[in-house]
Design an enzyme around this catalytic site. Structure first.
Site, short mmCIF file in Angstrom:
data_model
loop_
_atom_site.label_atom_id
_atom_site.label_comp_id
_atom_site.label_asym_id
_atom_site.label_seq_id
_atom_site.Cartn_x
_atom_site.Cartn_y
_atom_site.Cartn_z
CG ASP A 166 -1.93 1.68 1.47
OD1 ASP A 166 -2.14 1.50 0.56
OD2 ASP A 166 -1.91 1.88 2.33
N GLY B 91 -3.46 8.81 -3.81
CA GLY B 91 -4.68 8.56 -4.67
C GLY B 91 -5.09 10.42 -4.89
CB CYS C 232 -3.45 0.37 -2.61
SG CYS C 232 -3.55 2.24 -3.11
CB CYS D 267 -9.69 4.45 0.27
SG CYS D 267 -8.03 5.23 0.94
N1 DGL Z 1 -4.70 3.20 1.41
C1 DGL Z 1 -5.29 3.86 -0.51
C2 DGL Z 1 -6.63 3.25 -0.69
O1 DGL Z 1 -6.83 2.30 -0.16
C3 DGL Z 1 -4.82 4.76 -1.04
C4 DGL Z 1 -4.35 6.31 -0.28
C5 DGL Z 1 -3.56 6.92 -1.48
O2 DGL Z 1 -2.27 7.07 -0.97
O3 DGL Z 1 -3.75 8.22 -1.54
O4 DGL Z 1 -6.84 3.66 -1.84
#
Ligand code: DGL
Length: 257
Positions: free
Chosen positions: A11, A44, A74, A182
């Protein structure tokens, strides 16, 4: 491919630890290696091409150590990079997408709200999902929400203000469920719940991903032997401090399940 190798999880930072914790519970004899790309978080708010390149680099670091399967823990990296990863690697590659289908299948009354990063919401993959299952849904791109988790601000006044603003347009509507699209948002479960009408369901994709992981490993004869001892390695592309934070937050993630 040896079944003694670890399963790789990846992630941009802390978020995927929630999926690792869910998988560890179901697979107590496996070895896991978790990579948090903290040096390049957040994903993101970057472009599709940037996140795809970062994803390929991060996964290369895992494959250099040797893994028998990969979980892209992620939603953002999955939407940008899952096809490239599946083209590049032979081992099982499991991605994650917001649990909109689950919300659609179990919908009772009112609006489904999908919280996800701006890049996830813009992606072709999400748009196709939304076309199929989005009839009663609204997407809420949430830039900056993952950063609260990275700062370990899980219940701060600033976070409450952010969430109050996010949900303000839906105040007078019946909310059926909220999809946590997320992996970072799992850590905010209780705080998000406090901003929603009592009884609102919060949905995530963890069970589905763990089920899929077990299915793919068992189909390929890659499940660890029941005598193997569990082992968890955690690495970060960021500072030693960030790596220590990932270790600490795994304990928090384990308390979520
Ligand atoms: N944890 C990530 C997801 O599930 C993204 C977080 C990020 O880096 O913006 O989309």
């Amino acid at each position: 491919m040896s079944k003694d190798l670890p399963i790789g999880f990846f992630d941009s930072g802390i978020g995927g630890l929630s999926m690792l914790a869910a998988a560890m519970k179901q697979l107590p004899n496996e070895r896991f290696v978790y990579l948090g790309d903290s040096a390049h978080a957040p994903y993101g708010t970057k472009s599709d091409a940037q996140v795809r390149a970062l994803t390929m680099d991060a996964v290369k670091q895992l494959t250099n150590r040797g893994i028998k399967a990969l979980v892209v823990a992620c939603n953002t990296a999955t939407s940008a990079g899952i096809n490239a990863l599946r083209d590049a690697y032979q081992f099982p590659v499991i991605g994650i997408e917001p649990a909109l289908k689950l919300a659609y299948d179990t919908h009772q009354d009112g609006l489904i709200l999908v919280l996800a990063t701006p890049l996830t919401v813009k992606s072709q993959k999400y748009r196709s999902l939304f076309e199929k299952y989005g009839q009663n849904a609204a997407s809420l791109p949430s830039p900056g929400l993952m950063d609260f988790v990275e700062r370990e601000e899980l219940d701060s006044p600033a976070l409450h203000r952010y969430l109050a603003d996010l949900f303000a347009p839906y105040q007078d509507q019946v909310i059926d469920s909220v999809v946590l699209g997320c992996t970072h948002y799992l850590f905010l479960k209780d705080t998000i719940t406090a901003h929603l009408p009592a009884g609102t369901r919060l949905l995530d994709s963890n069970d589905g991903v763990t089920r899929q992981l077990i299915k793919r490993l068992s189909e390929q004869g890659l499940l660890a032997s029941p005598h193997q001892l569990a082992q968890i390695d955690i690495i970060s592309t960021g500072s030693a401090e960030k790596e220590a934070q990932l270790r600490r937050m795994l304990k928090v993630a384990q308390s979520l399940f």
